[in-house]
Design a protein around this motif. Structure first.
Motif, short mmCIF file in Angstrom:
data_model
loop_
_atom_site.label_atom_id
_atom_site.label_comp_id
_atom_site.label_asym_id
_atom_site.label_seq_id
_atom_site.Cartn_x
_atom_site.Cartn_y
_atom_site.Cartn_z
N UNK A 55 -1.99 3.76 13.27
CA UNK A 55 -1.55 2.28 13.44
C UNK A 55 -2.15 1.68 14.40
N UNK A 56 -2.81 0.95 14.29
CA UNK A 56 -3.92 -0.57 14.66
C UNK A 56 -3.25 -1.29 15.52
N UNK A 86 -6.77 4.15 8.19
CA UNK A 86 -6.73 3.12 9.10
C UNK A 86 -5.61 1.69 8.99
N UNK A 87 -4.39 1.61 9.56
CA UNK A 87 -3.96 0.03 9.76
C UNK A 87 -4.04 0.10 10.65
N UNK A 88 -4.59 -1.11 10.09
CA UNK A 88 -4.55 -2.97 11.35
C UNK A 88 -3.60 -4.11 11.12
N UNK A 111 -9.43 1.47 5.28
CA UNK A 111 -8.14 1.07 5.50
C UNK A 111 -7.69 0.07 5.06
N UNK A 112 -6.68 -0.46 5.56
CA UNK A 112 -5.70 -1.80 5.36
C UNK A 112 -5.35 -3.12 6.67
N UNK A 158 5.94 -2.66 5.17
CA UNK A 158 5.02 -2.27 4.62
C UNK A 158 4.26 -1.88 5.68
N UNK A 159 3.75 -1.76 6.40
CA UNK A 159 2.70 -0.42 7.26
C UNK A 159 2.61 0.71 6.54
N UNK A 160 4.22 1.42 6.52
CA UNK A 160 4.31 2.72 6.45
C UNK A 160 3.43 2.84 5.23
N UNK A 161 4.28 1.57 4.26
CA UNK A 161 3.56 1.48 2.66
C UNK A 161 2.67 1.78 2.16
#
Length: 271
Positions: A55-56, A86-88, A111-112, A158-161
């Motif tokens: 998580x960025x 990778x989730x930003x 990425x997301x 939402x990030x964890x999903x």
């Protein structure tokens, strides 16, 4: 899954870490306390090696040129070490953030991007809360624009999903907001009622707010950046709802009133 959480002691990172642990993930906290520094690339490999995802969240603004460079280099380093997911965290309506979002999309990255509205917790954590708690006034360049303040717990969920849903959210931009629009004046009034205090909101032009920031010791280049950011971001472009929370989590986002009740109950704005 082992997920690296940058900014793990900060406003968003701490909640992402909590949500990730609640979902059964192994969290590898990445902050200066753990030896990670966004501005020192030599600290990245040790943090990333052996992880599955990251998580960025950049410590200043996601729209700064520094963020664009660092996120791109971090994404390259992560993919080279086998960390492909990778989730930003980005900002809804911030055009300056688009180069940073593009920098995330390195070859091999899954990425997301999560674009969030203004955080409800900006009123309870950080510099704004001190103005309200100690001075009883919020001086801010928000005018009378309406904003769908989003609860950071929803952002974290939402990030964890996005991290755990396989390919479902890969290559997608998810925009998240709260369930209704409020002006900053209405938000401060809600806080005052819940806290049992007379709190006021004073809108000022972004340039005048920049003068206040300079008086607080904010460096001139940062002041200039923030003034330009507020002039664009708080022009009404975000006066609409986004359905990311509902679509990803299959529930409605938390209302601002719920956040206010909980924070007031914890004595956040008590003088």
């Amino acid at each position: 899954m082992t997920v690296v959480v940058t900014g793990a002691t900060g406003r968003t990172g701490s909640r992402v870490a909590q949500a990730a642990e609640a979902a059964g993930l192994t969290v590898r906290a990445a902050s200066r306390a753990q030896g990670f520094d966004w501005r020192d690339r030599s600290t990245w490999a040790g943090t990333l090696r052996g992880a599955d995802a990251a998580y960025l969240v950049f410590p200043t603004d996601v729209g700064s040129p520094e963020a664009t460079r660092a996120v791109g280099e971090f994404a390259e380093e992560a993919v080279s070490l086998g960390v492909r997911r990778l989730v930003l965290l980005s900002a809804r309506g911030e055009e300056r953030a688009r180069p940073t979002e593009e920098a995330l999309r390195v070859p091999g990255a899954e990425w997301t991007v999560v674009r969030a509205a203004w955080f409800a917790q900006n009123f309870s954590e950080g510099p704004l809360v001190e103005e309200l708690r100690l001075g009883g006034e919020l001086v801010f360049p928000g005018g009378e624009v309406r904003e769908p303040f989003v609860d950071l717990r929803d952002v974290a969920d939402v990030v964890v999903a996005a991290l755990t849903a396989g390919e479902r959210y890969v290559g997608r931009v998810l925009e998240v907001s709260g369930p209704r629009l409020l002006t900053f004046r209405e938000a401060v009034a809600d806080i005052g009622r819940a806290a049992g205090r007379e709190l006021t909101y004073t809108p000022v032009p972004a340039r005048r707010y920049g003068e206040r920031l300079a008086g607080f010791g904010v460096p001139p280049e940062e002041v200039d950046f923030l003034v330009e950011l507020f002039e664009s971001l708080l022009d009404g472009r975000n006066a609409h709802l986004s359905d990311g929370v509902r679509k990803v989590l299959d529930r409605e986002p938390r209302d601002f009133a719920e956040f206010v009740r909980e924070a007031a109950g914890a004595g956040v704005w008590k003088a």
